[in-house]
Design an enzyme around this catalytic site. Sequence first.
Site, PDB file in Angstrom:
ATOM      1  N   ARG A 159       0.839  -1.404   0.080  1.00  0.00           N
ATOM      2  CA  ARG A 159      -0.093   0.062  -0.170  1.00  0.00           C
ATOM      3  C   ARG A 159       0.937   1.221   0.190  1.00  0.00           C
ATOM      4  NH1 ARG A 159      -1.890  -3.560   3.956  1.00  0.00           N
ATOM      5  NH2 ARG A 159      -3.879  -4.465   3.635  1.00  0.00           N
ATOM      6  N   HIS A 250      -2.923   2.599  -6.186  1.00  0.00           N
ATOM      7  CA  HIS A 250      -3.340   1.327  -5.545  1.00  0.00           C
ATOM      8  C   HIS A 250      -3.714   0.347  -6.759  1.00  0.00           C
ATOM      9  CE1 HIS A 250      -4.810  -0.323  -1.921  1.00  0.00           C
ATOM     10  NE2 HIS A 250      -5.903  -0.903  -2.584  1.00  0.00           N
ATOM     11  N   ARG A 253      -0.904  -2.104  -6.838  1.00  0.00           N
ATOM     12  CA  ARG A 253      -0.955  -3.202  -5.731  1.00  0.00           C
ATOM     13  C   ARG A 253      -1.802  -4.132  -6.535  1.00  0.00           C
ATOM     14  NH1 ARG A 253      -1.304  -4.719  -0.199  1.00  0.00           N
ATOM     15  NH2 ARG A 253      -3.469  -5.327   0.358  1.00  0.00           N
ATOM     16  N   HIS A 276      -4.031  -9.592   3.438  1.00  0.00           N
ATOM     17  CA  HIS A 276      -5.504  -9.622   3.564  1.00  0.00           C
ATOM     18  C   HIS A 276      -5.718 -10.440   5.000  1.00  0.00           C
ATOM     19  CE1 HIS A 276      -6.369  -8.625  -0.871  1.00  0.00           C
ATOM     20  NE2 HIS A 276      -6.184  -7.595  -0.044  1.00  0.00           N
TER      21      HIS A 276
END
Length: 304
Positions: A159, A250, A253, A276
């Site tokens: 991130r 983003h 990613r 995650h």
Amino acid sequence: MTLFDAQIAWVNWLKDQKRCSAHTLEAYAHALRGYLDHLGQSLRTDLTLDDVVAVSSGDIRSWMAHLRNKNKPLSARSLAQHLSAIKSFHSFLDLHFDRPNAQVALMRGPRLKTTLPRPLNIDQMQGLLNETQMNSDRDDWENARDEAVCMLLYGLGLRISEALSLKVKDAPLGDSLRIIGKGNKMRVLPVITAVREAVETYRRQQPFVLQPEDRLFRAKRGGELSPRHVQASIQHLRSRLGLSDRATPHALRHSFATHLLGSGADLRSIQELLGHVSLSTTQKYTQVDTEHLLAAYAAAHPKG
């Protein structure tokens, strides 16, 4: 226990036990304050903990309707976050003080539209990385910095906040990199050669005298590089390349995860690399990969 004491205890629990980020703590505390203010006005009383524990589903619906009808109504996603905060508070009261409220626990938030990640394809990604080296309006070290940041986002799946949190003492990068992500969750990522070389090139070229605890990535005048700087740089690059507005930091990613999946990486490994908590979050990339496969099939098949 007073209502104020319960609020403080809940926030501390979110911070120390649930390991929520500072952003989440602020958002949840803000939602609870608004909720309690609304209840106090509706009940026309100085709100107590007993009043809060006794709220009905009708009280919750009234509060949600209030949020929908403000001068600046909340989006469905923000409304869902507010409800999540309130349910968390009531769950805390039940868990730690035996003050349950089944009606609140059963409340459902607004139905959210499922959105899929929007990655770049491999050619677009390569073009963007190449373009970071060709901005004549910036010094060479700034171009090297932009390339290093993009490589961290795409090469490691970081991130923006994670990439910009790197300190001087973290470089040169080794074979692995420890990252503290959302919810203070730690993950260890393998560092590929291209990422290591890009960061090292920037580190050697940047002109500032920095201390080991300083942030590694710096703005033109020496201050810390901000997420807004990165967003502006990517916006500039995509305009030069004619890319759509989906080419955001983003998206790099997302591209990392989608390209790994397309190359045969398993879902569990990608989940670990991205940090995650839930596999269901990572599973969205399988839908993206399937869409790309079907589009390629339709474009290439002679009967398409």
